[in-house]
Design a protein around this motif. Structure first.
Motif, short mmCIF file in Angstrom:
data_model
loop_
_atom_site.label_atom_id
_atom_site.label_comp_id
_atom_site.label_asym_id
_atom_site.label_seq_id
_atom_site.Cartn_x
_atom_site.Cartn_y
_atom_site.Cartn_z
N LYS A 53 0.83 -1.21 0.00
CA LYS A 53 0.00 0.00 0.00
C LYS A 53 0.86 1.26 0.00
CE LYS A 53 -4.13 -1.79 2.27
NZ LYS A 53 -5.03 -1.63 3.43
N HIS A 54 1.92 1.25 0.79
CA HIS A 54 2.81 2.41 0.86
C HIS A 54 3.46 2.67 -0.50
CE1 HIS A 54 5.82 5.21 2.28
NE2 HIS A 54 6.75 4.46 1.73
N LYS A 57 1.07 4.09 -3.07
CA LYS A 57 0.82 5.51 -2.82
C LYS A 57 1.99 6.36 -3.31
CE LYS A 57 0.30 8.80 0.98
NZ LYS A 57 1.51 9.56 0.68
N HIS A 60 2.31 6.55 -7.34
CA HIS A 60 1.39 7.36 -8.14
C HIS A 60 1.32 8.81 -7.70
CE1 HIS A 60 -1.86 6.98 -5.13
NE2 HIS A 60 -2.34 8.05 -5.71
N ASP A 61 1.96 9.15 -6.61
CA ASP A 61 1.93 10.53 -6.11
C ASP A 61 3.34 11.12 -6.20
OD1 ASP A 61 1.51 12.93 -4.86
OD2 ASP A 61 0.90 12.07 -2.93
N ASP A 64 4.75 13.10 -3.38
CA ASP A 64 5.08 12.43 -2.12
C ASP A 64 6.57 12.59 -1.83
OD1 ASP A 64 5.93 10.09 -0.36
OD2 ASP A 64 3.75 9.88 -0.31
N SER A 67 8.82 9.73 -3.05
CA SER A 67 8.84 9.38 -4.47
C SER A 67 10.25 9.43 -5.06
CB SER A 67 7.91 10.30 -5.24
OG SER A 67 7.84 9.92 -6.58
N GLN A 124 -2.98 6.64 -11.60
CA GLN A 124 -3.49 6.65 -10.23
C GLN A 124 -4.58 5.59 -10.07
OE1 GLN A 124 -4.72 10.48 -8.87
NE2 GLN A 124 -5.23 9.77 -6.83
N CYS A 127 -3.04 2.22 -9.48
CA CYS A 127 -2.36 2.12 -8.18
C CYS A 127 -3.33 2.14 -7.00
CB CYS A 127 -1.35 3.25 -8.02
SG CYS A 127 0.08 3.07 -9.11
N LYS A 128 -4.60 2.26 -7.27
CA LYS A 128 -5.59 2.27 -6.19
C LYS A 128 -5.67 0.86 -5.60
CE LYS A 128 -10.27 3.82 -5.37
NZ LYS A 128 -11.46 4.37 -5.98
#
Length: 132
Positions: A53-54, A57, A60-61, A64, A67, A124, A127-128
């Protein structure tokens, strides 16, 4: 802070003691049996799920903070980061197989290629990791 073998060992010991107390076991029981009785997944699996999950996130961000770090570690070939990204890739392959409507067509080729670099270009929507 870096997670070391020693610190994960301490976490496992604590998890065992908490599980044993929650079940009310007097004698030593295998950790897996305690987890089944409690109805919780093994701590190793929970850690991998949280890691996936990390990374989804972060991937796709681009805003962040992690990233750029992940990108740099990929370029350096950091085996720990690459291992986590392989878990992400396995999850996305499973998702593509079972929930292909949740993945954009252009992302399907990137996932099928099994090239970790392609993870950086996923949408995005792909990646959900939650339902709905």
């Amino acid at each position: 802070a870096v997670v070391s073998t020693q610190s994960t060992g301490e976490i496992h010991k604590l998890w065992y003691r908490v599980s044993k107390s929650a079940v009310g076991a007097v004698f030593n029981a295998h950790g897996a049996i305690l987890e089944v009785i409690l109805g919780v997944p093994p701590i190793q699996i929970t850690g991998r799920v949280i890691g996936i999950k990390h990374y989804l996130k972060v991937l796709h961000d681009t805003g962040d903070i992690h990233s750029e770090f992940v990108r740099a570690q990929m370029e350096e070939g950091n085996p720990q980061v690459l291992g986590h990204l392989r878990d992400v890739q396995k999850f996305l392959q499973w998702k593509a197989e079972h929930f292909s409507t949740e993945i954009l067509n252009e992302d399907l080729n990137g996932i099928a290629s099994r090239n970790l670099d392609q993870l950086l270009y996923l949408s995005q929507k792909t990646c959900k990791y939650t339902k709905g």
